[in-house]
Design a protein around this motif. Structure first.
Motif, PDB file in Angstrom:
ATOM      1  N   PRO A 122     -11.583   0.868  -0.143  1.00 36.60           N
ATOM      2  CA  PRO A 122     -10.821  -0.089  -0.926  1.00 36.60           C
ATOM      3  C   PRO A 122     -11.716   0.143  -2.600  1.00 36.60           C
ATOM      4  N   PHE A 123     -12.879   0.846  -2.810  1.00 42.44           N
ATOM      5  CA  PHE A 123     -13.619   1.227  -3.715  1.00 42.44           C
ATOM      6  C   PHE A 123     -14.228   2.624  -3.593  1.00 42.44           C
ATOM      7  N   VAL A 124     -14.391   3.154  -4.602  1.00 38.04           N
ATOM      8  CA  VAL A 124     -14.630   4.202  -4.222  1.00 38.04           C
ATOM      9  C   VAL A 124     -15.428   4.993  -5.820  1.00 38.04           C
ATOM     10  N   SER A 125     -16.383   6.181  -5.746  1.00 35.94           N
ATOM     11  CA  SER A 125     -16.692   6.463  -7.137  1.00 35.94           C
ATOM     12  C   SER A 125     -16.538   7.604  -7.319  1.00 35.94           C
ATOM     13  N   ALA A 126     -16.697   8.619  -8.400  1.00 38.70           N
ATOM     14  CA  ALA A 126     -16.490   9.888  -8.302  1.00 38.70           C
ATOM     15  C   ALA A 126     -16.988  10.652  -7.608  1.00 38.70           C
ATOM     16  N   MET A 127     -18.287  10.655  -7.435  1.00 37.27           N
ATOM     17  CA  MET A 127     -19.410  11.798  -6.408  1.00 37.27           C
ATOM     18  C   MET A 127     -18.592  11.183  -4.693  1.00 37.27           C
ATOM     19  N   THR A 167     -16.847  14.131  -2.300  1.00 42.81           N
ATOM     20  CA  THR A 167     -16.603  14.043  -0.508  1.00 42.81           C
ATOM     21  C   THR A 167     -15.533  14.297   0.147  1.00 42.81           C
ATOM     22  N   ARG A 168     -15.063  13.042  -0.499  1.00 45.44           N
ATOM     23  CA  ARG A 168     -14.095  12.796   0.803  1.00 45.44           C
ATOM     24  C   ARG A 168     -13.091  13.546   0.340  1.00 45.44           C
ATOM     25  N   ALA A 169     -12.220  14.032  -0.994  1.00 47.79           N
ATOM     26  CA  ALA A 169     -11.353  15.078  -1.440  1.00 47.79           C
ATOM     27  C   ALA A 169     -11.710  16.518  -0.944  1.00 47.79           C
ATOM     28  N   CYS A 178       0.987  -1.230   0.182  1.00 46.26           N
ATOM     29  CA  CYS A 178       0.413   0.109  -0.162  1.00 46.26           C
ATOM     30  C   CYS A 178       1.434   1.412   0.189  1.00 46.26           C
ATOM     31  N   ALA A 179       2.099   1.477   0.926  1.00 46.31           N
ATOM     32  CA  ALA A 179       3.156   2.304   1.003  1.00 46.31           C
ATOM     33  C   ALA A 179       3.121   2.545   0.065  1.00 46.31           C
ATOM     34  N   ALA A 180       3.833   1.873  -0.653  1.00 49.29           N
ATOM     35  CA  ALA A 180       4.512   1.411  -2.202  1.00 49.29           C
ATOM     36  C   ALA A 180       3.915   1.861  -3.436  1.00 49.29           C
ATOM     37  N   TRP A 181       2.519   1.728  -3.087  1.00 52.80           N
ATOM     38  CA  TRP A 181       1.940   2.145  -4.710  1.00 52.80           C
ATOM     39  C   TRP A 181       1.703   3.837  -4.146  1.00 52.80           C
ATOM     40  N   SER A 182       1.081   4.404  -2.514  1.00 53.59           N
ATOM     41  CA  SER A 182       0.984   5.317  -3.014  1.00 53.59           C
ATOM     42  C   SER A 182       2.683   6.392  -2.771  1.00 53.59           C
ATOM     43  N   GLU A 183       3.415   5.326  -2.879  1.00 51.56           N
ATOM     44  CA  GLU A 183       4.670   6.551  -3.096  1.00 51.56           C
ATOM     45  C   GLU A 183       4.779   6.593  -4.658  1.00 51.56           C
ATOM     46  N   GLN A 184       4.587   5.081  -5.663  1.00 49.84           N
ATOM     47  CA  GLN A 184       4.135   5.620  -6.773  1.00 49.84           C
ATOM     48  C   GLN A 184       3.464   6.532  -7.804  1.00 49.84           C
ATOM     49  N   ALA A 185       2.333   6.646  -7.033  1.00 50.42           N
ATOM     50  CA  ALA A 185       1.080   7.690  -7.814  1.00 50.42           C
ATOM     51  C   ALA A 185       1.442   8.826  -7.082  1.00 50.42           C
ATOM     52  N   ALA A 228      -2.568  15.236  -5.335  1.00 50.73           N
ATOM     53  CA  ALA A 228      -1.993  14.176  -3.890  1.00 50.73           C
ATOM     54  C   ALA A 228      -3.793  14.317  -3.089  1.00 50.73           C
ATOM     55  N   ARG A 229      -4.225  14.615  -2.767  1.00 48.87           N
ATOM     56  CA  ARG A 229      -6.579  14.155  -2.592  1.00 48.87           C
ATOM     57  C   ARG A 229      -6.527  13.308  -2.722  1.00 48.87           C
ATOM     58  N   VAL A 230      -6.363  12.835  -4.163  1.00 48.60           N
ATOM     59  CA  VAL A 230      -7.086  11.773  -4.859  1.00 48.60           C
ATOM     60  C   VAL A 230      -6.356  10.827  -4.408  1.00 48.60           C
ATOM     61  N   ILE A 231      -4.762  10.674  -4.205  1.00 47.30           N
ATOM     62  CA  ILE A 231      -4.679   9.594  -4.060  1.00 47.30           C
ATOM     63  C   ILE A 231      -4.342   8.901  -2.364  1.00 47.30           C
ATOM     64  N   ALA A 232      -4.881  10.262  -1.764  1.00 52.00           N
ATOM     65  CA  ALA A 232      -4.999   9.746  -0.094  1.00 52.00           C
ATOM     66  C   ALA A 232      -6.610   8.838  -0.422  1.00 52.00           C
ATOM     67  N   VAL A 233      -7.146   9.486  -0.063  1.00 49.25           N
ATOM     68  CA  VAL A 233      -8.783   8.804  -0.998  1.00 49.25           C
ATOM     69  C   VAL A 233      -8.960   7.549  -1.055  1.00 49.25           C
TER      70      VAL A 233
END
Length: 92
Positions: free
Chosen positions: A45-50, A54-56, A15-22, A35-40
């Motif tokens: 595990p799954f996220v919609s644009a909607m 909200t979260r980002a 997970c940390a490696a994916w975040s770093e790569q992103a 960075a906001r999108v990556i954090a969310v």
């Protein structure tokens, strides 16, 4: 476990490696939306644009563009196969 870890149960280092790569892949993008999108994505595990909107704390069009951009970079994948109400996840 964090969100991306609940999806396919990779260990925390993956997970940390994916975040770093992103973050590295999106370093050239102006502003902090990437960075906001990556954090969310790292927390869910799954996220919609909607939900991303909200979260980002970004607009829906920005959420959709960022999810598509991360997909084009090979960092995310769309899992529903729909044109509407799509769900995205990390590509670990």
């Amino acid at each position: 476990m964090t969100g991306c870890c609940r999806n396919s149960r990779p260990d925390a280092s993956e997970c940390a490696a994916w975040s770093e790569q992103a973050r590295a892949a999106t370093a050239g993008i102006k502003g902090d939306n990437a960075a906001r999108v990556i954090a969310v994505l790292a927390a869910r595990p799954f996220v919609s644009a909607m939900e991303m909107e909200t979260r980002a704390g970004i607009s829906r069009p920005t959420a959709e563009r960022m999810l598509k951009r991360l997909h084009d970079l090979g960092l995310t994948r769309e899992v529903t196969g729909n044109r509407r109400f799509r769900l995205w996840t990390t590509e670990i």
